[in-house]
Design an enzyme around this catalytic site. Structure first.
Site, PDB file in Angstrom:
ATOM      1  N   ARG A 240     -20.613-101.471  -2.473  1.00 33.46           N
ATOM      2  CA  ARG A 240     -21.616-100.981  -3.413  1.00 33.46           C
ATOM      3  C   ARG A 240     -22.971-100.967  -2.710  1.00 33.46           C
ATOM      4  O   ARG A 240     -23.258-101.849  -1.896  1.00 33.46           O
ATOM      5  CB  ARG A 240     -21.722-101.896  -4.640  1.00 33.46           C
TER       6      ARG A 240
ATOM      7  N   GLU B 288     -26.948 -94.120  -6.721  1.00 37.82           N
ATOM      8  CA  GLU B 288     -26.131 -92.915  -6.466  1.00 37.82           C
ATOM      9  C   GLU B 288     -26.200 -91.950  -7.645  1.00 37.82           C
ATOM     10  O   GLU B 288     -26.234 -92.400  -8.789  1.00 37.82           O
ATOM     11  CB  GLU B 288     -24.663 -93.324  -6.280  1.00 37.82           C
TER      12      GLU B 288
ATOM     13  N   HIS C 246     -19.668 -91.412  -1.616  1.00 42.68           N
ATOM     14  CA  HIS C 246     -18.806 -92.365  -2.346  1.00 42.68           C
ATOM     15  C   HIS C 246     -17.393 -91.800  -2.552  1.00 42.68           C
ATOM     16  O   HIS C 246     -16.970 -91.546  -3.679  1.00 42.68           O
ATOM     17  CB  HIS C 246     -19.439 -92.733  -3.701  1.00 42.68           C
ATOM     18  N   ILE C 247     -16.694 -91.622  -1.419  1.00 37.81           N
ATOM     19  CA  ILE C 247     -15.340 -91.048  -1.488  1.00 37.81           C
ATOM     20  C   ILE C 247     -14.289 -92.035  -1.001  1.00 37.81           C
ATOM     21  O   ILE C 247     -13.185 -91.642  -0.616  1.00 37.81           O
ATOM     22  CB  ILE C 247     -15.244 -89.727  -0.685  1.00 37.81           C
TER      23      ILE C 247
HETATM   24  C1  8YV Z   1     -14.307 -95.126  -7.830  1.00 39.99           C
HETATM   25  C2  8YV Z   1     -14.892 -97.294  -6.666  1.00 39.99           C
HETATM   26  O1  8YV Z   1     -14.076 -93.843  -7.412  1.00 39.99           O
HETATM   27  O2  8YV Z   1     -12.911 -98.355  -7.378  1.00 39.99           O
HETATM   28  C3  8YV Z   1     -14.131 -98.445  -7.212  1.00 39.99           C
HETATM   29  O3  8YV Z   1     -14.749 -99.490  -7.468  1.00 39.99           O
HETATM   30  O4  8YV Z   1     -15.981 -97.440  -6.250  1.00 39.99           O
HETATM   31  C4  8YV Z   1     -14.284 -95.945  -6.588  1.00 39.99           C
HETATM   32  O5  8YV Z   1     -12.962 -96.077  -6.169  1.00 39.99           O
HETATM   33  C5  8YV Z   1     -15.543 -95.078  -8.662  1.00 39.99           C
HETATM   34  O6  8YV Z   1     -16.021 -96.333  -9.010  1.00 39.99           O
HETATM   35  C6  8YV Z   1     -15.253 -94.315  -9.947  1.00 39.99           C
HETATM   36  O7  8YV Z   1     -14.751 -95.150 -10.939  1.00 39.99           O
END
Ligand code: 8YV
Length: 321
Positions: free
Chosen positions: A240, A269, A287-288
Protein backbone atom coordinates in the site's frame (compact mmCIF):
# COMPACT_ATOMS: atom_id res chain seq x y z
CA UNK A 1 -34.07 -13.87 -1.03
CA UNK A 2 -31.22 -11.77 0.47
CA UNK A 3 -30.27 -8.69 -1.53
CA UNK A 4 -26.61 -8.27 -2.44
CA UNK A 5 -24.91 -5.17 -3.83
CA UNK A 6 -21.77 -5.73 -5.91
CA UNK A 7 -19.95 -2.40 -5.90
CA UNK A 8 -17.70 -2.96 -8.94
CA UNK A 9 -17.60 -5.35 -11.90
CA UNK A 10 -16.33 -8.74 -10.74
CA UNK A 11 -15.57 -11.82 -12.88
CA UNK A 12 -18.54 -12.98 -15.01
CA UNK A 13 -18.60 -16.49 -13.57
CA UNK A 14 -18.72 -15.13 -10.03
CA UNK A 15 -21.58 -12.79 -10.93
CA UNK A 16 -23.51 -15.71 -12.46
CA UNK A 17 -22.95 -17.86 -9.40
CA UNK A 18 -24.15 -15.08 -7.11
CA UNK A 19 -27.29 -14.50 -9.19
CA UNK A 20 -28.31 -18.18 -8.82
CA UNK A 21 -28.83 -17.70 -5.12
CA UNK A 22 -29.42 -14.01 -4.40
CA UNK A 23 -31.26 -10.91 -5.54
CA UNK A 24 -28.20 -9.18 -6.97
CA UNK A 25 -27.51 -5.59 -8.02
CA UNK A 26 -24.46 -5.62 -10.29
CA UNK A 27 -22.32 -2.67 -11.27
CA UNK A 28 -22.31 -3.51 -14.97
CA UNK A 29 -20.83 -0.21 -16.12
CA UNK A 30 -18.14 -0.55 -13.45
CA UNK A 31 -18.42 3.11 -12.54
CA UNK A 32 -17.21 3.71 -8.98
CA UNK A 33 -20.10 4.41 -6.59
CA UNK A 34 -19.31 7.69 -4.80
CA UNK A 35 -19.26 7.47 -0.98
CA UNK A 36 -22.41 9.59 -0.52
CA UNK A 37 -24.31 7.49 -3.07
CA UNK A 38 -23.18 4.25 -1.44
CA UNK A 39 -24.40 5.47 1.95
CA UNK A 40 -27.78 6.32 0.39
CA UNK A 41 -28.35 2.93 -1.26
CA UNK A 42 -26.68 0.45 1.09
CA UNK A 43 -29.61 0.23 3.51
CA UNK A 44 -31.56 -1.75 0.87
CA UNK A 45 -29.06 -4.60 1.01
CA UNK A 46 -28.34 -7.58 3.26
CA UNK A 47 -24.83 -8.06 1.92
CA UNK A 48 -22.23 -6.25 -0.14
CA UNK A 49 -19.31 -7.31 -2.30
CA UNK A 50 -16.78 -4.51 -2.05
CA UNK A 51 -13.37 -3.65 -3.44
CA UNK A 52 -10.47 -1.59 -2.17
CA UNK A 53 -11.84 1.36 -4.16
CA UNK A 54 -14.91 1.76 -1.90
CA UNK A 55 -14.72 4.06 1.10
CA UNK A 56 -16.34 2.05 3.87
CA UNK A 57 -15.45 4.22 6.84
CA UNK A 58 -17.16 5.42 10.03
CA UNK A 59 -19.59 7.52 8.00
CA UNK A 60 -20.80 4.49 6.10
CA UNK A 61 -21.41 2.48 9.26
CA UNK A 62 -23.05 5.26 11.26
CA UNK A 63 -25.77 5.57 8.61
CA UNK A 64 -26.75 1.89 8.55
CA UNK A 65 -30.29 0.83 9.51
CA UNK A 66 -29.40 -2.72 10.62
CA UNK A 67 -30.17 -4.57 7.36
CA UNK A 68 -26.59 -5.02 6.14
CA UNK A 69 -24.99 -8.12 7.69
CA UNK A 70 -21.83 -8.85 5.69
CA UNK A 71 -19.22 -7.10 3.56
CA UNK A 72 -17.20 -9.47 1.37
CA UNK A 73 -14.18 -7.60 0.06
CA UNK A 74 -12.54 -8.63 -3.22
CA UNK A 75 -8.97 -8.09 -2.09
CA UNK A 76 -6.65 -9.24 0.65
CA UNK A 77 -6.20 -5.70 2.00
CA UNK A 78 -9.12 -4.07 3.78
CA UNK A 79 -7.68 -0.75 4.92
CA UNK A 80 -10.61 0.98 3.14
CA UNK A 81 -13.00 -0.57 5.70
CA UNK A 82 -13.34 0.65 9.28
CA UNK A 83 -13.08 -2.72 11.00
CA UNK A 84 -13.73 -1.12 14.40
CA UNK A 85 -17.07 0.31 13.18
CA UNK A 86 -18.00 -3.00 11.53
CA UNK A 87 -17.32 -4.78 14.81
CA UNK A 88 -19.49 -2.30 16.73
CA UNK A 89 -22.33 -2.84 14.26
CA UNK A 90 -21.75 -6.62 14.34
CA UNK A 91 -21.21 -6.77 10.59
CA UNK A 92 -19.04 -9.57 9.25
CA UNK A 93 -16.13 -8.68 6.97
CA UNK A 94 -14.31 -11.15 4.75
CA UNK A 95 -11.33 -10.75 2.37
CA UNK A 96 -9.55 -12.87 -0.26
CA UNK A 97 -6.17 -14.00 1.07
CA UNK A 98 -3.84 -16.55 -0.57
CA UNK A 99 -5.42 -16.68 -4.03
CA UNK A 100 -3.41 -13.60 -5.06
CA UNK A 101 -0.05 -14.50 -3.50
CA UNK A 102 1.54 -15.67 -6.74
CA UNK A 103 0.23 -12.78 -8.86
CA UNK A 104 1.56 -10.18 -6.41
CA UNK A 105 4.85 -12.08 -6.15
CA UNK A 106 5.09 -12.00 -9.97
CA UNK A 107 4.55 -8.25 -9.87
CA UNK A 108 7.27 -7.94 -7.23
CA UNK A 109 9.77 -9.74 -9.47
CA UNK A 110 8.61 -7.68 -12.44
CA UNK A 111 9.31 -4.46 -10.49
CA UNK A 112 12.69 -5.72 -9.25
CA UNK A 113 13.77 -6.47 -12.81
CA UNK A 114 12.22 -3.37 -14.35
CA UNK A 115 13.66 -0.94 -11.82
CA UNK A 116 17.16 -2.42 -11.77
CA UNK A 117 17.40 -2.95 -15.54
CA UNK A 118 15.94 0.49 -16.44
CA UNK A 119 13.02 -1.02 -18.33
CA UNK A 120 10.88 2.13 -18.19
CA UNK A 121 13.56 4.19 -19.92
CA UNK A 122 14.37 1.44 -22.42
CA UNK A 123 10.72 0.88 -23.32
CA UNK A 124 10.03 4.59 -23.73
CA UNK A 125 13.09 4.92 -25.96
CA UNK A 126 11.90 2.26 -28.41
CA UNK A 127 8.26 3.40 -28.32
CA UNK A 128 9.23 7.00 -29.03
CA UNK A 129 11.31 5.81 -32.01
CA UNK A 130 14.44 7.39 -30.55
CA UNK A 131 16.53 4.20 -30.36
CA UNK A 132 18.04 4.93 -33.77
CA UNK A 133 19.38 8.24 -32.45
CA UNK A 134 21.37 6.61 -29.63
CA UNK A 135 25.07 5.71 -29.56
CA UNK A 136 25.25 1.98 -28.79
CA UNK A 137 27.90 2.55 -26.14
CA UNK A 138 28.65 -0.80 -24.51
CA UNK A 139 29.34 0.59 -21.08
CA UNK A 140 26.74 3.36 -20.95
CA UNK A 141 23.73 2.56 -23.12
CA UNK A 142 20.86 1.48 -20.84
CA UNK A 143 23.24 -0.09 -18.39
CA UNK A 144 21.55 -1.14 -15.17
CA UNK A 145 22.33 -3.29 -12.16
CA UNK A 146 22.25 -7.09 -12.09
CA UNK A 147 19.70 -8.84 -9.94
CA UNK A 148 21.28 -12.28 -9.81
CA UNK A 149 22.99 -13.04 -6.54
CA UNK A 150 21.89 -9.81 -4.84
CA UNK A 151 20.26 -9.51 -1.42
CA UNK A 152 16.52 -8.91 -1.15
CA UNK A 153 15.24 -7.54 2.15
CA UNK A 154 11.57 -8.26 2.74
CA UNK A 155 9.55 -6.07 5.08
CA UNK A 156 6.64 -8.24 6.22
CA UNK A 157 7.28 -11.94 5.66
CA UNK A 158 3.62 -13.00 5.43
CA UNK A 159 2.01 -15.11 2.75
CA UNK A 160 2.89 -12.77 -0.14
CA UNK A 161 6.35 -11.93 1.18
CA UNK A 162 7.26 -15.61 1.39
CA UNK A 163 6.13 -16.40 -2.17
CA UNK A 164 8.01 -13.32 -3.44
CA UNK A 165 11.09 -14.64 -1.59
CA UNK A 166 10.69 -18.04 -3.21
CA UNK A 167 10.46 -16.50 -6.68
CA UNK A 168 13.45 -14.22 -6.05
CA UNK A 169 15.54 -17.28 -5.19
CA UNK A 170 15.21 -18.34 -8.83
CA UNK A 171 17.58 -15.42 -9.50
CA UNK A 172 19.98 -16.66 -6.85
CA UNK A 173 18.92 -13.83 -4.56
CA UNK A 174 19.77 -14.05 -0.88
CA UNK A 175 16.72 -13.37 1.28
CA UNK A 176 16.72 -11.41 4.52
CA UNK A 177 13.59 -10.22 6.31
CA UNK A 178 12.14 -7.96 8.94
CA UNK A 179 8.90 -9.07 10.55
CA UNK A 180 7.10 -8.54 13.86
CA UNK A 181 8.00 -12.14 14.77
CA UNK A 182 10.66 -14.55 13.67
CA UNK A 183 9.15 -17.30 11.53
CA UNK A 184 9.62 -21.05 12.03
CA UNK A 185 12.62 -22.50 10.23
CA UNK A 186 10.30 -24.15 7.75
CA UNK A 187 8.57 -20.88 6.83
CA UNK A 188 11.85 -18.94 6.85
CA UNK A 189 13.22 -21.34 4.26
CA UNK A 190 16.78 -20.12 4.68
CA UNK A 191 15.99 -16.40 5.00
CA UNK A 192 17.84 -14.44 7.69
CA UNK A 193 15.69 -12.70 10.30
CA UNK A 194 16.26 -9.16 11.60
CA UNK A 195 14.21 -8.12 14.63
CA UNK A 196 15.02 -4.50 13.83
CA UNK A 197 14.33 -2.82 10.48
CA UNK A 198 17.16 -0.32 10.90
CA UNK A 199 19.67 -3.17 11.17
CA UNK A 200 18.40 -4.86 8.02
CA UNK A 201 18.29 -1.87 5.66
CA UNK A 202 22.08 -1.36 5.25
CA UNK A 203 22.30 -5.01 4.09
CA UNK A 204 19.68 -4.67 1.34
CA UNK A 205 20.44 -4.41 -2.37
CA UNK A 206 16.67 -4.49 -2.85
CA UNK A 207 13.98 -3.88 -0.25
CA UNK A 208 10.39 -4.92 -0.87
CA UNK A 209 7.37 -4.05 1.28
CA UNK A 210 4.74 -6.74 1.93
CA UNK A 211 2.96 -5.49 5.04
CA UNK A 212 -0.71 -4.54 5.33
CA UNK A 213 -1.51 -0.83 5.75
CA UNK A 214 -1.84 -0.24 9.50
CA UNK A 215 -0.90 2.66 11.80
CA UNK A 216 2.29 0.68 12.60
CA UNK A 217 3.38 0.39 8.97
CA UNK A 218 2.51 3.96 7.94
CA UNK A 219 5.67 5.55 6.45
CA UNK A 220 7.77 2.56 7.45
CA UNK A 221 10.08 3.84 4.71
CA UNK A 222 10.72 7.49 5.61
CA UNK A 223 13.67 9.90 5.49
CA UNK A 224 15.35 8.21 8.42
CA UNK A 225 14.92 4.57 7.31
CA UNK A 226 15.67 5.34 3.64
CA UNK A 227 18.95 6.97 4.67
CA UNK A 228 20.12 3.57 5.95
CA UNK A 229 19.93 1.95 2.51
CA UNK A 230 23.07 1.65 0.38
CA UNK A 231 23.35 4.04 -2.57
CA UNK A 232 22.74 1.22 -5.06
CA UNK A 233 19.54 0.05 -3.29
CA UNK A 234 16.21 -0.39 -5.08
CA UNK A 235 12.88 0.11 -3.26
CA UNK A 236 9.91 -2.05 -4.30
CA UNK A 237 6.31 -1.59 -3.16
CA UNK A 238 3.34 -3.81 -4.00
CA UNK A 239 1.56 -3.40 -0.65
CA UNK A 240 0.00 0.00 0.00
CA UNK A 241 1.20 3.53 -0.73
CA UNK A 242 0.83 4.54 2.91
CA UNK A 243 3.90 2.49 3.86
CA UNK A 244 6.09 5.08 2.10
CA UNK A 245 6.63 8.76 2.89
CA UNK A 246 6.51 10.20 -0.65
CA UNK A 247 8.59 13.30 0.11
CA UNK A 248 11.36 11.13 1.53
CA UNK A 249 11.36 8.60 -1.33
CA UNK A 250 11.21 11.34 -3.96
CA UNK A 251 14.14 13.10 -2.32
CA UNK A 252 16.13 9.84 -2.25
CA UNK A 253 15.37 9.18 -5.95
CA UNK A 254 15.86 12.74 -7.17
CA UNK A 255 19.15 13.14 -5.35
CA UNK A 256 20.40 9.63 -6.21
CA UNK A 257 20.60 8.65 -2.54
CA UNK A 258 19.29 5.28 -3.77
CA UNK A 259 19.43 3.74 -7.25
CA UNK A 260 15.79 3.25 -8.19
CA UNK A 261 12.27 2.32 -7.16
CA UNK A 262 9.58 0.05 -8.59
CA UNK A 263 6.12 0.98 -7.37
CA UNK A 264 2.70 -0.57 -7.99
CA UNK A 265 0.92 1.30 -5.19
CA UNK A 266 0.75 4.94 -4.16
CA UNK A 267 -0.66 7.33 -1.64
CA UNK A 268 -3.94 8.83 -2.89
CA UNK A 269 -4.37 6.45 -5.85
CA UNK A 270 -4.93 7.03 -8.70
CA UNK A 271 -3.84 10.65 -8.12
CA UNK A 272 -0.27 9.79 -7.30
CA UNK A 273 2.30 12.47 -6.57
CA UNK A 274 3.16 13.76 -10.07
CA UNK A 275 6.83 14.10 -9.18
CA UNK A 276 7.14 10.31 -9.59
CA UNK A 277 6.31 10.65 -13.27
CA UNK A 278 9.32 12.83 -13.99
CA UNK A 279 11.86 10.33 -12.69
CA UNK A 280 13.81 7.99 -14.96
CA UNK A 281 14.79 5.89 -11.96
CA UNK A 282 11.23 5.15 -10.87
CA UNK A 283 9.26 2.40 -12.62
CA UNK A 284 5.56 2.86 -11.95
CA UNK A 285 2.49 0.63 -12.40
CA UNK A 286 -1.22 1.38 -11.81
CA UNK A 287 -1.89 -1.01 -8.87
CA UNK A 288 -2.04 -4.19 -10.95
CA UNK A 289 -0.44 -6.59 -8.46
CA UNK A 290 -3.31 -9.08 -8.57
CA UNK A 291 -4.47 -8.26 -12.10
CA UNK A 292 -4.50 -11.61 -13.88
CA UNK A 293 -7.60 -13.35 -15.26
CA UNK A 294 -6.98 -16.35 -13.05
CA UNK A 295 -6.41 -14.36 -9.88
CA UNK A 296 -9.30 -11.93 -10.29
CA UNK A 297 -11.61 -14.88 -10.97
CA UNK A 298 -10.38 -16.66 -7.85
CA UNK A 299 -10.76 -13.47 -5.78
CA UNK A 300 -14.28 -12.84 -7.14
CA UNK A 301 -15.31 -16.45 -6.47
CA UNK A 302 -13.95 -16.32 -2.95
CA UNK A 303 -16.01 -13.23 -2.15
CA UNK A 304 -19.13 -14.88 -3.61
CA UNK A 305 -18.42 -18.08 -1.65
CA UNK A 306 -18.12 -16.07 1.56
CA UNK A 307 -21.54 -14.52 0.87
CA UNK A 308 -22.95 -17.99 0.15
CA UNK A 309 -21.52 -19.41 3.38
CA UNK A 310 -22.83 -16.54 5.48
CA UNK A 311 -26.43 -16.80 4.26
CA UNK A 312 -26.35 -20.60 4.55
CA UNK A 313 -25.01 -20.59 8.11
CA UNK A 314 -21.75 -22.23 7.08
CA UNK A 315 -18.34 -21.15 8.42
CA UNK A 316 -16.89 -18.23 6.44
CA UNK A 317 -13.95 -19.11 4.18
CA UNK A 318 -11.81 -16.11 5.02
CA UNK A 319 -13.10 -14.05 7.89
CA UNK A 320 -11.52 -10.76 8.91
CA UNK A 321 -14.08 -10.33 11.72
C1 8YV B 1 -7.07 -5.35 -5.36
C2 8YV B 1 -5.26 -5.37 -3.59
O1 8YV B 1 -7.07 -5.34 -6.73
O2 8YV B 1 -5.97 -7.44 -2.71
C3 8YV B 1 -5.58 -6.29 -2.47
O3 8YV B 1 -5.43 -5.89 -1.31
O4 8YV B 1 -4.64 -4.39 -3.39
C4 8YV B 1 -5.67 -5.68 -4.98
O5 8YV B 1 -5.46 -7.04 -5.21
C5 8YV B 1 -7.65 -4.04 -4.94
O6 8YV B 1 -7.55 -3.81 -3.57
C6 8YV B 1 -9.13 -4.02 -5.30
O7 8YV B 1 -9.92 -4.57 -4.30
Amino acid sequence: MPKILVSRKISDLAEEKLKNEFDVTLNLKDEPIPETELIKIINDYDGMISTGFDKIGENFFSNLNGKLKIIAQVGVGYDNISIKSAEQKKIKVTNTPNVLNEAVAETTILLILAASRRIGEAYNLVRSDNWKNQKPDLTKFMIGNSVTGKTLGIIGMGRIGRIAAKSAKAFGMKIIYYNRNKLSEELEDGAKYYSDLNSMLPDCDFVSIHTPATPDTKHILNASTLSLLPKHAVVINTSRGSTIDDDALLDALENKKIYAAGLDVFNNEPNLDKRYLKLDNCFVLPHIGSATHETRLAMSMMAVDNIHCFFNNKPLISKVI
